[in-house]
Design an enzyme around this catalytic site. Structure first.
Site, PDB file in Angstrom:
ATOM      1  N   SER A  93      83.592  32.683  31.967  1.00  0.00           N
ATOM      2  CA  SER A  93      82.848  31.431  31.912  1.00  0.00           C
ATOM      3  C   SER A  93      82.008  31.392  30.658  1.00  0.00           C
ATOM      4  O   SER A  93      81.561  32.437  30.149  1.00  0.00           O
ATOM      5  CB  SER A  93      81.945  31.283  33.137  1.00  0.00           C
ATOM      6  OG  SER A  93      81.056  30.193  32.999  1.00  0.00           O
ATOM      7  N   TYR A 110      75.048  34.147  39.096  1.00  0.00           N
ATOM      8  CA  TYR A 110      76.358  33.749  38.567  1.00  0.00           C
ATOM      9  C   TYR A 110      76.508  34.170  37.105  1.00  0.00           C
ATOM     10  O   TYR A 110      77.504  34.785  36.716  1.00  0.00           O
ATOM     11  CB  TYR A 110      76.520  32.235  38.707  1.00  0.00           C
ATOM     12  CG  TYR A 110      77.798  31.692  38.129  1.00  0.00           C
ATOM     13  CD1 TYR A 110      79.016  31.870  38.781  1.00  0.00           C
ATOM     14  CD2 TYR A 110      77.804  30.990  36.922  1.00  0.00           C
ATOM     15  CE1 TYR A 110      80.196  31.367  38.242  1.00  0.00           C
ATOM     16  CE2 TYR A 110      78.974  30.488  36.381  1.00  0.00           C
ATOM     17  CZ  TYR A 110      80.170  30.680  37.045  1.00  0.00           C
ATOM     18  OH  TYR A 110      81.337  30.190  36.513  1.00  0.00           O
TER      19      TYR A 110
END
Length: 700
Positions: A577, A590
């Site tokens: 990501s 995250y």
């Protein structure tokens, strides 16, 4: 007794109400598809069907007789009307005047295009003269196991007479071609009441002047042979009886899962091979039998069987009672090398001055006592079909050795077919393999938008794909869609929680059994969470770490094990990501887990480089469409964090990007394809951002 797909009698599927509305060429197609629908009648791609049909000549306007015959390389079970070659019978008859004798018969294939009716582009097969010169209007040439068992018996001529009492004749072995077509014509003239002929070591010809009558005759003759074998062999122990006992199904698959990557690595030197495992009852009966090794050494008899399965199989030195799998794995390189040397010696013994160069010297078929049969080929369908052909050969050996002595195709005859210049020309016409042909990929998070798009991209380039996901319902839906777009051969799925070590190990074993090993791992399973750090619970933190860090470690570790066993390199692609590089508010768990993925990839790139294992990362950003992460709480939380609503979130991300463009699953898939393909053969330890431009995520 001679085993078939089923013990039930062959079923007459002809429907007069359907066929009566058809033209003669349509009846040929109908008959062909019915015959090809049952493997007891003929194997995939095996045999030919034909009809001599009166057509209007497009030039003269006169009625002419045209031979409709299955084109080169077709399969009668799945053939369409455009799969038939069409040739003027008058011109085919004229070819007899050009024939210079058996030593020149291959040149006759070059004349066949000159006989083409209506400029049909479908190439005529080598068997065309065999159909043309039989005087009857309809001809079936089939490869039923029951008939080939007769044809491959030492006293096949006597057995043919005993079973059919002159109704079906017999001809000695002759390689398919123009000369055999003349032999058939001569047989028909001398035996006008015969309804067909058994070709030694080859198959069956039947004929009639009506499409339905020809179809029913083929069924009748095959059933008569099957019934005869059942009566003759009811009390006979097949293959000399069993000397090994089969392992339980789970054990068989576990052993296959260890053997297949090891074999695959040894046989993928020229191209990546794909495997198929079969432990059906008929296979187990053969591999466990006393006479398996001597029968296997004789090779197959029918040319169609031989071309798919090679001169003979390799019998793996596994002893079920000793369960000596470790010793077998240690000895495999020696066994495989010995097979290659034996094959090279066969080539040297039999080659001619104009023979094509030696082809892949590795075995196609691997027989494992107590376990089953493994086949390897350039793609999954070919590996599966090769296994099916060897099952046909097993059935033939069972029948022939139970009532007589099984006789394989003589070595020189086998070579002359395998290295036939006409067969070589057919191979040279094959299309160039796609960029991921023979590659095997496992995609975690395979039911999500990015995972499904990546799988689709790999499949479009010729790869086999295993989809892995924790969501069973979504997984089944994506699997069904991809199978419908590609084929049932190349897509599999496993229900997988990447945090479950046992489940991860089982997923890689399943991939090995289904396809032979692995070349590409796409680690894409994911979740997303959003919360201020003071509201981030330990459970939420651990959940992110378990899935996005530990899960990536577990699947990578198992991939490394298989890739090192194969020793042919490979590619691991992490779908990480932008947040692994660029911090984001209210997402500490995250972002930290994603940063962990990046550093794990770097470590793995260092460890894998010496083995040709490349590890790279794709960093997406804001891929909303098709993503199951962007559902429920995460969507609400990110919308709240950025002060917008659900509908405005995608537009907000688009405007935030430097390029002002949305990022789609297909964009991530393209980057994942680049890192899996040879286009990135010199790249490892790298990161590609697919985020439409985000300055915070610049790697330098």
């Amino acid at each position: 007794m001679l085993k078939t797909v089923e013990k039930q009698p062959l079923e007459n599927l002809w429907n007069d109400s359907v066929a009566d509305e058809m033209s003669e060429s349509e009846k040929l197609l109908y008959r062909s598809n019915l015959l090809g629908s049952d493997k007891r009648i003929t194997n995939y791609g095996g045999g030919n069907t034909s009809a001599k049909v009166v057509e209007r000549d497009p030039l003269s306007g006169k009625d002419v007789e045209v031979l409709w015959v299955k084109g080169s390389g077709g399969d009668i079970g799945s053939i369409k009307i455009d799969g038939f070659a069409t040739l003027y019978m008058e011109k085919l008859e004229a070819l007899k005047g050009l024939y210079r004798g058996v030593e020149f018969e291959d040149e006759m294939v070059g004349y066949l295009p000159h006989c083409t009716f209506e400029l049909n582009p479908r190439a005529a097969s080598i068997d065309t003269p065999l159909h043309a010169y039989v005087p009857q209007k309809h001809v079936d040439h089939l490869h039923p196991d029951a008939i080939i068992a007769i044809a491959a018996s030492k006293n096949s001529k006597d057995l043919t007479q005993e079973i059919f009492n002159g109704e079906i004749g017999w001809l000695p072995w002759k390689k398919p071609g123009f000369e055999l077509g003349l032999w058939l014509e001569d047989f028909c003239k001398k035996n006008p009441d015969a309804k067909g002929v058994v070709l030694e070591s080859h198959g069956l010809f039947t004929w009639a002047d009506d499409a339905k009558a020809c179809y029913e005759l083929s069924l009748e003759i095959i059933q008569k042979a099957t019934d005869w074998f059942e009566a003759k062999t009811a009390d006979v122990a097949a293959f000399g009886g069993a000397v090994h006992k089969s392992h339980a199904p789970g054990q068989r698959r576990a052993i296959a899962a260890r053997l297949m990557p090891a074999i695959r690595g040894l046989v993928s030197g020229k191209q990546h091979m794909v495997g198929h495992f079969d432990d059906s009852d008929g296979v187990l009966e053969f591999v466990n039998a006393k006479d398996m090794r001597p029968l296997a050494a004789l090779g197959t008899s029918c040319p169609d069987h031989f071309l798919r399965t090679k001169i003979r199989p390799l019998v793996v030195d596994f002893v079920p009672a000793e369960n000596n799998i470790d010793a077998v794995l240690e000895g495999l390189p020696t066994q495989v090398a010995a097979y290659r040397e034996d094959y090279a010696a066969y080539y040297e013994r039999c080659k001619h001055d104009n023979s094509p160069a030696i082809r892949d010297p590795n075995a196609v078929v691997y027989l494992i006592p107590g376990v089953g049969m493994i086949t390897f080929a350039k793609d999954k369908a070919t590996a599966r079909i090769s296994g099916e052909f060897y099952i046909n050969a097993i059935n033939v050996m069972r029948g022939a050795s139970s009532v007589s002595e099984y006789v394989g195709l003589p070595e020189q005859e086998a070579f002359d077919i395998e290295y036939w210049l006409l067969e070589e020309a057919k191979l040279q016409r094959m299309p160039k393999p796609k960029s991921l042909a023979g590659r095997i990929a496992l995609v975690t998070g395979g039911a999500g938008g990015i995972g499904a798009a990546t799988a689709e991209r790999y499949l479009s380039e010729g790869a086999c794909v295993v989809l892995a996901d924790i969501d069973a319902e979504a997984l089944a839906s994506v699997e069904e869609k991809l199978k419908s777009l590609h084929s049932i051969d190349v897509v599999r799925s496993v229900n997988l929680d990447v945090t479950d070590e046992t489940a991860v190990i089982a997923a890689f074993a399943e991939t090995a059994v289904e396809f032979g090993g692995i070349d590409i791992l796409v680690s894409n399973a994911g979740i997303a969470s959003s919360a201020p750090v003071e509201e981030t619970s330990l459970a939420l933190w651990n959940k992110n770490m378990d899935i996005l860090s530990t899960g990536y470690f577990l699947v990578s570790r198992e991939a490394f094990k298989v890739l090192r066993t194969q020793s042919i390199g490979g590619a691991i692609v992490f779908i990480a990501s932008k947040n692994g590089l660029a911090a984001s508010p209210n997402a500490s768990a995250y972002c930290t887990a994603k940063a962990s993925e990046l550093h794990l990839a770097r470590c793995l790139a260092l460890e894998g480089a010496e083995a040709g294992i490349r590890v790279n990362v794709v960093n997406p950003d804001a891929v909303l469409r098709g993503s199951r992460i962007w559902e429920g709480d995460w969507l609400d939380q990110r919308a709240s964090t950025h002060g917008t609503d659900k509908d405005g979130l995608e537009e907000m991300y688009r405007q935030r990007s430097m390029l002002k463009r949305s990022v789609l699953p297909e964009d991530i898939a393209e980057a994942a394809y680049f890192f899996a393909s040879d286009k990135s053969a010199k790249s490892t330890g790298n990161i590609v951002n697919v985020d439409a431009g985000n300055v915070q995520a610049f790697t330098r």
